[in-house]
Write an enzyme that holds these catalytic residues in place. Structure first.
Site, mmCIF file in Angstrom:
data_model
loop_
_atom_site.group_PDB
_atom_site.id
_atom_site.type_symbol
_atom_site.label_atom_id
_atom_site.label_comp_id
_atom_site.label_asym_id
_atom_site.label_seq_id
_atom_site.Cartn_x
_atom_site.Cartn_y
_atom_site.Cartn_z
ATOM 1 N N HIS A 36 0.837 -1.208 0.000
ATOM 2 C CA HIS A 36 0.000 0.000 0.000
ATOM 3 C C HIS A 36 0.869 1.253 0.000
ATOM 4 C CE1 HIS A 36 -2.736 -2.833 2.312
ATOM 5 N NE2 HIS A 36 -3.527 -2.424 1.346
ATOM 6 N N LYS A 148 -1.647 -6.166 -8.323
ATOM 7 C CA LYS A 148 -1.773 -7.494 -7.726
ATOM 8 C C LYS A 148 -3.211 -7.993 -7.886
ATOM 9 C CE LYS A 148 -1.774 -10.074 -3.676
ATOM 10 N NZ LYS A 148 -3.003 -9.710 -3.011
ATOM 11 N N GLN A 152 -9.437 -6.619 -10.552
ATOM 12 C CA GLN A 152 -10.007 -5.395 -9.956
ATOM 13 C C GLN A 152 -9.568 -4.167 -10.750
ATOM 14 O OE1 GLN A 152 -10.313 -4.501 -5.612
ATOM 15 N NE2 GLN A 152 -8.458 -3.328 -5.951
HETATM 16 O O1 PAF Z 1 -8.086 -3.437 -3.136
HETATM 17 C C1 PAF Z 1 -8.716 -3.099 -2.118
HETATM 18 O O2 PAF Z 1 -8.163 -2.949 -1.029
HETATM 19 C C2 PAF Z 1 -10.230 -2.904 -2.199
HETATM 20 O O3 PAF Z 1 -10.812 -3.820 -3.045
HETATM 21 C C3 PAF Z 1 -10.623 -1.458 -2.567
HETATM 22 C C4 PAF Z 1 -10.163 -1.084 -3.963
HETATM 23 C C5 PAF Z 1 -10.062 -0.490 -1.549
HETATM 24 C C6 PAF Z 1 -12.149 -1.324 -2.551
HETATM 25 O O4 PAF Z 1 -12.677 -1.626 -1.305
#
Ligand code: PAF
Length: 281
Positions: A36, A148, A152
């Site tokens: 992150h 990763k 998404q």
């Molecule tokens: O990747 C994540 O941590 C989650 O799927 C996100 C994009 C914050 C949405 O809740």
């Protein structure tokens, strides 16, 4: 660093900021790790106001999934973000995001039918919905997501494109531990033996990258390499090993120029995913 908990306050601040500045959003579910923080650093490099959202989104967890035990530690997250010189943390609670009468969902069709979408039914509707909400609340010009979660990332890109959202999506490469394990909040669930088994995932990606460089283009052959490697140790339950088109996620028989190799497996109770993009040099 400001910590904002309400939608109204965040929207008002963003309106004010947008008069003179640009905003970059890094959406997270908290329990931050180096992966992150790499996204946050990428956001900071852009030189705009950086907003990190921390919200464990209940609607992206299935009934059998780990919402209740999903790790949380806001104070630690805030201290890490302070060090990164984050400008704003948006930290709403579930009632703030989903008040009682909430009933609108965003569905990105087709892309959700592949890979993780097959077993995590409804997951990507939950993701797309919360991300659309975060975009409307934080009003960013840019948003950074990790590669990763490849599926998404492309679902968000598709949503932004299809719904004409005026936001640039920036995909950031996967950050790995020194031994190759892709960073994930879920790694904290692994026992030392399970963690050792998990290393086979990134090793199998490397193996396929090598075979691809050497000219192998048959996906059945490449897939078998991964499965054989993962079966070297007991207790790795493969959910899928797929070689797919990087845009549509349709499975490929032969790779022409580019493909994504995506893996999901369970080790003990922990579900891990990883991927690599294979592309002609
Ligand atoms: O990747 C994540 O941590 C989650 O799927 C996100 C994009 C914050 C949405 O809740």
């Amino acid at each position: 660093m400001k910590i904002i908990k309400t939608v109204r306050e965040m929207q008002q601040l963003s309106d004010e900021l947008r008069k003179t500045k640009k905003i970059t959003l890094v959406p997270t579910m908290g329990y931050l790790h180096e992966g992150h923080l790499a996204l946050v650093r990428r956001a900071t490099e852009l030189g705009h106001v950086v907003v990190v959202s921390i919200f464990v989104n209940p609607i992206q967890f299935g009934p059998q999934e780990d919402l209740a035990k999903y790790p949380r530690d806001f104070d630690r997250d805030a201290a890490l973000l302070e060090k990164e010189k984050t400008d704003i943390i948006f930290y709403p609670d579930a009632d703030e995001m989903y008040p009682g009468a909430f009933s609108t969902y965003v569905e990105v069709k087709k892309l959700e039918d592949h890979l993780c979408g097959k077993s995590r039914v409804g997951h990507f509707v939950g993701v797309a919905t919360v991300v659309a909400k975060l975009f409307n609340i934080v009003k960013p010009h840019f948003a950074v997501f990790g590669q990763k979660d490849y599926q998404q990332l492309i679902i968000i890109e598709k949503m932004v494109n299809d719904l004409n959202m005026d936001i640039e999506i920036i995909g950031h490469p996967t950050i790995r531990e020194q031994d190759g394990l892709a960073m994930s909040s879920r790694n904290t669930y692994l026992s030392p033996e399970e963690r050792d088994k998990a290393l086979l995932i990134s090793r199998s990606l490397k193996k396929v990258e090598e075979l691809f460089r050497e000219g192998e283009r048959n996906t059945a052959t490449l897939k078998k390499e991964v499965e054989d490697l993962l079966h070297q140790k007991e207790g790795i339950n493969i959910e899928y090993v797929n070689l797919c088109d990087t845009d549509t996620l349709e499975e490929l028989g032969t790779i022409r120029n580019k493909a994504v190799l995506a893996i999901a497996c369970r080790i003990g109770k922990t579900r891990l995913i990883d991927n690599t993009i294979l592309t002609e040099a």
